[in-house]
Motif scaffolding. Structure first.
Motif, PDB file in Angstrom:
ATOM      1  N   THR A  33       0.828  -1.207   0.000  1.00  0.00           N
ATOM      2  CA  THR A  33       0.000   0.000   0.000  1.00  0.00           C
ATOM      3  C   THR A  33       0.866   1.263   0.000  1.00  0.00           C
ATOM      4  O   THR A  33       0.619   2.200  -0.769  1.00  0.00           O
ATOM      5  N   ILE A  37       1.657   4.662  -3.054  1.00  0.00           N
ATOM      6  CA  ILE A  37       1.432   6.095  -2.826  1.00  0.00           C
ATOM      7  C   ILE A  37       2.597   6.864  -3.453  1.00  0.00           C
ATOM      8  O   ILE A  37       3.703   6.894  -2.903  1.00  0.00           O
ATOM      9  N   HIS A 172      -3.647   9.246   2.734  1.00  0.00           N
ATOM     10  CA  HIS A 172      -3.577   8.317   1.604  1.00  0.00           C
ATOM     11  C   HIS A 172      -3.901   6.887   2.039  1.00  0.00           C
ATOM     12  O   HIS A 172      -4.597   6.147   1.333  1.00  0.00           O
ATOM     13  N   MET A 176      -7.017   4.750   0.548  1.00  0.00           N
ATOM     14  CA  MET A 176      -6.801   3.485  -0.152  1.00  0.00           C
ATOM     15  C   MET A 176      -7.502   2.325   0.560  1.00  0.00           C
ATOM     16  O   MET A 176      -8.007   1.401  -0.076  1.00  0.00           O
TER      17      MET A 176
END
Length: 413
Positions: A33, A37, A172, A176
């Motif tokens: 993840t 970003i 972020h 997500m």
């Protein structure tokens, strides 16, 4: 049928496992993840250039592990994404507990950290670490930087920048996570919806043959010389079979429409539709002989339509009128055609339909106010609306204190 039950069981298991997994810490997923970003790499670059420090990282810190999710290493510290430090040797472990920033300009001159085991272990003199806190209050980890040389860090400009970057990373991560959860929910809902509609379709097919057998048998019995009691029982059987056939057809059409892309038609040119409409009326009079039905036809122009579907639509409207009108009421049927097209109206007195109910009346499983003896699936009007749409026409309703009127309008073709 067994296959669908098994598939449904697996879907429930998948849903349970998904919820269970969401409660666990998935380090690999967290690293992936962070890597997705784009801003993280720029953040670490800015941190190093602004502070003059040689190593910066986004760390995932749990009760058991310290893992580097993203790294900028200009001093050969030796960590790469996925690299791990012993949790107890890090200051981040302490930050996880108190959730406050730690900023050290010069370890050797710092009263608290001069003899701390972490700088002694890793050999740095300057250090800054800001907690990354998610929207739900969970502690994700830290945005941190170290260097073997002292640095001027403990000032509003540097600490403010780090806090802003930590908040940006948290934002972020939250976004997500929400997207991933939404996609997962949508996929599960799609699978559940498809399974439900497959179940309805197979169930409908499985029911159709025995109901047809019951209906045919009742028609044969009706030709026999029966006493009053026997005739009454035959009428009850025939009435029940007729209603079940309608429910099954609606179930199959609902499933077919959802899975196959809409109601299918087999159109034919009709000079009029009186035979088809009269057959539906006769069937309804057999089931409800006490009800008053009056029909007026005026066909001036050929009609291009699927007669079987028109009969199904008309049957749904007529059954609806019988169900929601007083026993002594007169139900009026008007059908006509001209160069503009075909129009069918079914009108009945009775309690008006509230405006808020009308707005969703043609949606699946939507029904008006019903009494205990008026139960059903709520698919009849939805199927009728879809039949009208498949013909390129419309099905509308108007309702007031005097009467409720459903109108089918199919333009000429």
């Amino acid at each position: 049928m067994f296959y669908l039950i098994l598939k449904f069981s697996k879907l429930l298991t998948k849903l349970f496992q998904t919820k269970l997994l969401n409660t666990r810490v998935d380090i690999k997923s967290d690293i992936e993840t962070i890597s997705r970003i784009p801003a993280v790499a720029h953040i670490l670059e800015i941190v190093c250039k602004t502070t003059g420090m040689g190593f910066a990282a986004v760390a995932r810190v749990t009760t058991e592990k310290w893992i580097a999710c993203a790294v900028r290493d200009e001093i050969n510290f030796g960590l790469v994404p996925g690299g791990e430090l012993t949790l107890e040797t890090t200051i981040c472990n302490e930050i996880r507990e108190h959730r406050q920033p730690v900023v050290i300009d010069h370890v050797a001159e710092d009263e608290h950290f001069a003899n701390h085991h972490t700088p002694l272990t890793y050999g740095f003199q300057s250090y800054i670490s800001i907690p990354i806190i998610l929207k739900n209050g969970d502690f994700f980890g830290t945005l941190c930087a170290i260097d073997p040389k002292p640095a001027k860090l403990n000032n509003p400009t540097i600490t403010g920048m780090f806090k802003m970057f930590a908040d940006l990373i948290a934002f972020h991560l939250d976004a997500m996570e929400e997207i991933a959860e939404s996609e997962e929910r949508l996929q599960l809902e799609k699978e559940t919806s498809e399974l439900r509609e497959q179940f309805i379709a197979i169930l409908g097919h499985d029911l159709k043959n025995p109901v047809n057998a019951i209906s045919n048998s009742s028609q044969l019995l009706n030709r026999m010389d029966l006493d009053y009691r026997g005739q009454r029982l035959v009428n009850i059987i025939h009435d029940s079979a007729f209603k079940m056939t309608g429910l099954i057809e609606n179930m199959l059409d609902f499933a077919s429409g959802r899975l196959g892309g809409g109601i299918s038609l087999t159109r034919t040119h009709y000079s009029n539709l009186d035979t088809i409409l009269d057959q539906v009326i006769s069937e309804m009079q057999i089931i409800s002989p006490e009800r008053r039905l009056m029909a007026n036809y005026d066909f001036k122009h050929p009609i291009y339509a699927d007669g079987k579907r028109i009969a199904q639509l008309f049957g749904n409207l007529l059954a609806n009128a019988v169900k929601y009108s007083p026993a002594e009421a007169l139900i009026e049927i008007v059908a006509d055609s001209d160069h503009n097209g075909f129009v069918l109206r079914v009108s009945n007195p009775g309690k008006p339909i509230p405006e808020e109910v009308i707005e969703r009346l043609f949606q699946p499983f939507s029904r008006g106010e019903v009494s205990p003896d008026q139960k059903g699936l709520g698919l009849g009007l939805y199927i009728s609306f879809e039949i009208a749409k498949a013909h390129g026409g419309t099905l509308s309703v108007s309702s007031c204190e005097e009467q409720t009127c459903f109108t089918l309008n199919i333009p000429a073709q």
